[in-house]
Write an enzyme that holds these catalytic residues in place. Structure first.
Site, PDB file in Angstrom:
ATOM      1  N   TRP A  53       0.863  -1.200   0.000  1.00  0.00           N
ATOM      2  CA  TRP A  53       0.000   0.000   0.000  1.00  0.00           C
ATOM      3  C   TRP A  53       0.892   1.241   0.000  1.00  0.00           C
ATOM      4  CZ3 TRP A  53      -5.033   2.124   0.715  1.00  0.00           C
ATOM      5  CH2 TRP A  53      -6.073   1.207   0.513  1.00  0.00           C
ATOM      6  N   SER A  59       0.109  -2.517   5.507  1.00  0.00           N
ATOM      7  CA  SER A  59       0.828  -2.424   6.787  1.00  0.00           C
ATOM      8  C   SER A  59       0.240  -3.345   7.848  1.00  0.00           C
ATOM      9  CB  SER A  59       0.797  -0.981   7.294  1.00  0.00           C
ATOM     10  OG  SER A  59       1.549  -0.173   6.427  1.00  0.00           O
ATOM     11  N   CYS A 115       3.375   2.574   5.148  1.00  0.00           N
ATOM     12  CA  CYS A 115       2.913   3.971   5.177  1.00  0.00           C
ATOM     13  C   CYS A 115       1.393   3.953   5.269  1.00  0.00           C
ATOM     14  CB  CYS A 115       3.377   4.700   3.916  1.00  0.00           C
ATOM     15  SG  CYS A 115       2.674   6.350   3.784  1.00  0.00           S
ATOM     16  N   ILE A 125      -1.661   6.303   5.508  1.00  0.00           N
ATOM     17  CA  ILE A 125      -2.087   7.701   5.371  1.00  0.00           C
ATOM     18  C   ILE A 125      -3.490   7.869   5.955  1.00  0.00           C
ATOM     19  CG2 ILE A 125      -2.554   9.578   3.747  1.00  0.00           C
ATOM     20  CD1 ILE A 125      -0.453   8.388   1.893  1.00  0.00           C
ATOM     21  N   GLU A 185     -10.554   9.418   5.567  1.00  0.00           N
ATOM     22  CA  GLU A 185     -11.761  10.063   6.092  1.00  0.00           C
ATOM     23  C   GLU A 185     -12.307   9.343   7.318  1.00  0.00           C
ATOM     24  OE1 GLU A 185     -14.596  10.488   2.959  1.00  0.00           O
ATOM     25  OE2 GLU A 185     -13.298  11.821   1.805  1.00  0.00           O
ATOM     26  N   HIS A 223      -9.812   4.290  10.090  1.00  0.00           N
ATOM     27  CA  HIS A 223      -9.145   3.058   9.679  1.00  0.00           C
ATOM     28  C   HIS A 223      -7.651   3.074  10.039  1.00  0.00           C
ATOM     29  CE1 HIS A 223      -9.669  -0.416   6.911  1.00  0.00           C
ATOM     30  NE2 HIS A 223      -8.364  -0.359   6.913  1.00  0.00           N
TER      31      HIS A 223
HETATM   32  C1  DLZ Z   1      -7.280  -0.827   3.837  1.00  0.00           C
HETATM   33  C2  DLZ Z   1      -6.100   0.057   3.946  1.00  0.00           C
HETATM   34  C3  DLZ Z   1      -6.252   1.460   3.953  1.00  0.00           C
HETATM   35  C4  DLZ Z   1      -7.585   2.123   3.870  1.00  0.00           C
HETATM   36  N1  DLZ Z   1      -5.197   2.266   4.022  1.00  0.00           N
HETATM   37  C5  DLZ Z   1      -3.954   1.723   4.105  1.00  0.00           C
HETATM   38  C6  DLZ Z   1      -2.814   2.558   4.174  1.00  0.00           C
HETATM   39  O1  DLZ Z   1      -2.873   3.800   4.118  1.00  0.00           O
HETATM   40  N2  DLZ Z   1      -1.607   1.951   4.282  1.00  0.00           N
HETATM   41  C7  DLZ Z   1      -1.464   0.598   4.333  1.00  0.00           C
HETATM   42  O2  DLZ Z   1      -0.318   0.122   4.466  1.00  0.00           O
HETATM   43  N3  DLZ Z   1      -2.527  -0.208   4.245  1.00  0.00           N
HETATM   44  C8  DLZ Z   1      -3.758   0.306   4.112  1.00  0.00           C
HETATM   45  N4  DLZ Z   1      -4.848  -0.502   4.022  1.00  0.00           N
HETATM   46  C9  DLZ Z   1      -4.638  -1.975   3.909  1.00  0.00           C
HETATM   47  C10 DLZ Z   1      -4.469  -2.700   5.246  1.00  0.00           C
HETATM   48  O3  DLZ Z   1      -3.166  -2.476   5.793  1.00  0.00           O
HETATM   49  C11 DLZ Z   1      -4.641  -4.234   5.034  1.00  0.00           C
HETATM   50  O4  DLZ Z   1      -3.777  -4.671   4.018  1.00  0.00           O
HETATM   51  C12 DLZ Z   1      -6.069  -4.595   4.680  1.00  0.00           C
HETATM   52  O5  DLZ Z   1      -6.977  -4.089   5.629  1.00  0.00           O
HETATM   53  C13 DLZ Z   1      -6.225  -6.144   4.614  1.00  0.00           C
HETATM   54  O6  DLZ Z   1      -5.943  -6.744   5.884  1.00  0.00           O
END
Ligand code: DLZ
Length: 171
Positions: A31, A65, A89, A91, A94, A97
């Site tokens: 991500w 993450s 990372c 971020i 809204e 989460h």
């Molecule tokens: C779902 C999600 C969201 C909304 N934002 C991030 C993020 O900014 N950075 C990140 O590393 N992972 C994000 N994820 C994914 C979650 O870490 C995870 O992979 C999913 O919820 C599946 O377990």
């Protein structure tokens, strides 16, 4: 805030132990890939700069993450790593989460470190937006991947000083 006044990625290289005898694991979240890749590059280059051998650095990727602790655990189960660096990372969006992910990763890595005695370094950015992330992934606030690598080398060295000694926890 003190950290706003300086680039924490600037450090005294002479104080960092030689890393040539250590094995490192790196877990990278996919991500926000542009950011995590920049952190990874800073981390990897720093390990090598301080003597780590490329065939002693194992990198794996996880989707996000939230999966960093399980990725680190899979590496830790192997038993050969002196330190594991987790890069991500998260971020702020809204919804809240990000808070759930950040808390889960921080406590997951803390628990894994303490229970396994393998240092698991928290190389996770928790910015409000992408701009803040870029500033910490090679921008004006340095590269937190560099700092994660330095922490891993220092902790691997510290761990080495205690290996073979029976550890007593508590009183
Ligand atoms: C779902 C999600 C969201 C909304 N934002 C991030 C993020 O900014 N950075 C990140 O590393 N992972 C994000 N994820 C994914 C979650 O870490 C995870 O992979 C999913 O919820 C599946 O377990």
């Amino acid at each position: 805030m003190a950290s706003a006044l300086k680039n924490l990625s600037e450090y005294n290289e002479a104080t960092i132990p030689d890393a040539s005898s250590f094995q490192f694991g790196i877990v990278v979240a996919e991500w926000n890939e542009k950011i995590t890749h920049a952190l990874y590059e800073g981390c990897y280059e720093t390990l090598v700069k301080h003597g780590a051998l490329e065939d002693r650095i194992k990198t794996i990727q996880v989707p996000g993450s939230f999966e960093l602790p399980i990725g680190a655990k899979l590496l830790a189960a192997n038993g050969k790593y002196d330190a594991i660096i987790c890069i991500g990372c998260v971020i702020k969006g809204e919804t809240s989460h990000n808070e759930y992910i950040n808390h889960a990763v921080a406590s997951g890595l803390t628990n894994l470190s303490v229970l396994s005695s393998i240092p698991c370094v928290f190389g996770v950015l928790t910015p409000d937006d992408e701009q803040q992330a870029l500033e910490r992934a090679g921008g004006q606030h340095g590269n937190k991947g560099v700092e994660a690598a330095v922490t891993a080398i220092r902790l691997a060295s510290l761990k080495g000083q205690f290996s073979g000694k029976k550890q007593k926890i508590g009183f």
